[in-house]
Design an enzyme around this catalytic site. Structure first.
Site, PDB file in Angstrom:
ATOM      1  CB  THR A 114      66.030  59.435  12.642  1.00  0.00           C
ATOM      2  OG1 THR A 114      66.708  60.541  13.221  1.00  0.00           O
ATOM      3  CG2 THR A 114      66.676  59.055  11.324  1.00  0.00           C
ATOM      4  CB  THR A 153      74.000  69.238  11.690  1.00  0.00           C
ATOM      5  OG1 THR A 153      73.654  68.325  12.724  1.00  0.00           O
ATOM      6  CG2 THR A 153      72.743  69.653  10.952  1.00  0.00           C
ATOM      7  CG  ASN A 189      70.386  57.832  22.167  1.00  0.00           C
ATOM      8  OD1 ASN A 189      70.432  57.533  20.984  1.00  0.00           O
ATOM      9  ND2 ASN A 189      70.155  59.062  22.596  1.00  0.00           N
TER      10      ASN A 189
END
Lengths: 407, 407
Positions: free
Chosen positions: B156, B193, B402
């Site tokens: 990603t 994870t 973010n």
């Protein structure tokens, strides 16, 4: 959706004022370079006051924090507090305690009272020793005045003083509760927050101040987070000198107790919100209300997980309704969650409806996210308990401030 | 101070290669806008392989994560995995599970095997449904090849693929272990994870793959943190197809078991470090080694608290030796700490000596902090146990990434 928090207030919020019998002062003595920043202050009560405190749970508790705790625990009385910023006097070994005691003694002598009646609070860089020549000079310059400069003198990266006063009437007598604090970074209290002081002229029944403080701190200061880091110097101290001459407030006397508790809670809540809103680099206050939780502890945990999530905080800074991060933060906790019927509102707009996207209008949501205060409401569909927490967004300025803190 | 981690290696690290019998592929099908970003991939073993997995503890476990767990738990065999990026298929209700199963079936049909032998992994935005037309198109384009494009297809915000291969000899047979993963954000595994895959051609005794994976994940993936947020889609899956034709590896056979475990641990450690080093916005890898702890759990806890502290991370980004924040992070844990005799080194330079500043040269320390890898060594003086954790610095780019993730 109506907030569950709106109630009739039995207290009045008034401009900041000292309760009866309190004096204070703040000076710039050179602990900080900027001559406009006050860096030492104190607080004094004309008579010894009942005292209570809550302190950091960080194992590396700073010398002033330890000393104040010891001093209060002796007989639960204090008549003064002396504070400095810039140097935390934390992780300073034996010299740290010697310096804290010297600072206590200097202030007590100048106030003309016993050292056992004086608390000490320091905040700033960890690991540096207090420059005692400046501390001595600072105490020599402090006076017993009516000004509120001490509310400035305790600040570090805070952008403004955080103060509030509330008043109630108890059997015809006016009782005042005034609080001030500093916050900004290393804010994730597990016992108290950085430095908070709440003084009142109320008369409180013996032994009831400490439980009242502890209970209210759990609901307020312990429910804020700026960055998940718990300071070594956290301390909230409250003084009640009885000079309002009211009928003594006791848990056995329902009405007055409740009235006082409401006003006291309003002071702590306002200070906690101020700290969250003025978190390092913050541009928005984030309030999370959780309802229909299985227990109050679950509701508090979920609320704090959401305001504590870096990803939620960054999304709010970016004004992006990325609700998956709120859901992920809820799911990280061990709270009872109805994972198929969890709903979320943002500033009263439906965001998540029974664990599905609430088909919201992105433009309307984006507009709502431009507000300075973002309120998130979560329905866990698992009971009837509620909880609250406060935090702020995560911004470029948080990183800048903390990448350059010692420079 | 010498690191306690240097040991003789019994395995060899080799350029990334598939172990015997594995095929894979990756394509761009349009889940991501950028035509250069692969967004679907798969992995196949010529024979059914023993399979084990660890999965997120987030209560909102994504549909593909649930489905893969169910599939593996049936008979601990897998022959293929199909993966996509951009859409996490998480918090998508019943439709999410229907889509995950359809994706599983499409891949199984194309591979010519039973759907019960195929795992599914998705990563990306939470709360959006999988665009099944694209998933179908993607599967139709995937082939059973020798390329490593699948290691790109799962990324990603990662800036590069994370891969490693190690080899050992077991009784004259070469055994290969290869791993790849994605990480970057929402990284604070409590079980696994984001997405990690470790495949080997080793033959492993029945029932021993899962405990080996779980134990190694605890020491590696579960000891990294980028931002304290635990994803809904976390998953580590490992396959062992036995095609190396080695003597079966068993815990009862000390030497070979140890050799394999070392090589397996090297794969997971490298992938965990890669994720930390490539954390969103990261400019530096931070490794924390803790020694002389009372227990291994204490050492792990302290190591993770340090790499998890926003304040430590921001100071490292700012190349500021603000050791008070490391001490504060240690003290926040409930680990046994000798608060008067805790010492800290940064890149082998003494920083804190028995809970006092180590009189270091700020210029030398500043120079050390310009390194791309920062190693913090902590001596708790409370026992003999050790622990490790990895993270990264907190930067402006973390906030930027973010604040704008969905745009």
């Amino acid at each position: 959706m109506q907030s569950f928090l709106e109630e009739t207030k039995t207290y009045q919020e008034v401009p900041f004022t000292w309760p009866k019998g309190y004096k204070a002062d703040g000076v710039h003595v050179g602990l900080r370079k900027n001559p406009n920043k006050k860096d030492m202050g104190w607080l004094y009560s004309e008579v010894p006051a009942q005292a209570a405190g809550t302190y950091t749970t960080n194992q590396f508790q700073a010398a002033p924090t330890k000393l104040t705790k010891q001093t209060i625990n002796q007989d639960h009385l204090l008549q003064g507090m002396v504070m400095n910023t810039a140097v935390a006097n934390s992780v300073t070994g034996e010299q740290g305690m010697i310096d804290a005691k010297k600072m206590q003694k200097l202030a007590a002598d100048k106030m003309g009272i016993d050292a056992n009646l004086v608390g000490v609070a320091s905040t700033g860089v960890i690991g540096e020793n207090l420059p005692m020549d400046l501390i001595q000079k600072g105490v020599s310059q402090l006076e017993l005045l009516d000004n509120d400069l001490v509310t400035e003198a305790i600040l570090t990266t805070d952008t403004h003083p955080k103060t509030i006063s509330t008043q109630i009437e108890i059997d015809g007598k006016t009782v005042t509760i005034s609080g001030f604090c500093k916050g900004s970074g290393m804010i994730h209290p597990k016992m108290a927050t950085m430095l908070g002081f709440v003084v009142t002229d109320a008369k409180i029944a013996d032994g009831q101040l400490q439980p009242m403080l502890s209970q209210q701190v759990d609901k307020t200061f312990n429910q804020i987070t700026v960055d998940g880091d718990t300071s070594t110097n956290d301390m909230v101290v409250t003084l009640a000198n009885g000079m309002a001459d009211n009928t003594s407030i006791s848990i056995d006397d329902g009405d007055n107790f409740e009235k006082f508790t409401d006003a006291y809670n309003a002071v702590l809540t306002k200070l906690a919100q101020d700290i969250a809103e003025d978190g390092e680099g913050s541009t928005k206050l984030v309030e999370v209300n959780v309802e229909n939780a299985a227990t109050h502890a679950d509701a508090q945990k979920v609320a704090k997980a959401i305001v504590g999530s870096n990803l939620v905080k960054a999304a709010i800074f970016g004004e992006d309704a990325n609700w998956g991060r709120i859901i992920a933060a809820i799911g990280q906790t061990d709270a009872v969650v109805d994972i198929d019927h969890t709903s979320v509102w943002l500033n009263d707009l439906p965001l998540v409806d029974n664990s599905h996207s609430a088909d919201f209008d992105e433009t309307v949501m984006k507009e709502a996210l431009t507000d300075k205060k973002i309120t998130v409401l979560v329905d866990l569909n698992s009971g009837t308990a509620t909880g609250q927490a406060w935090g702020c967004d995560l911004t470029y300025n948080y990183v800048r401030i903390n990448a350059t803190y010692r420079s």
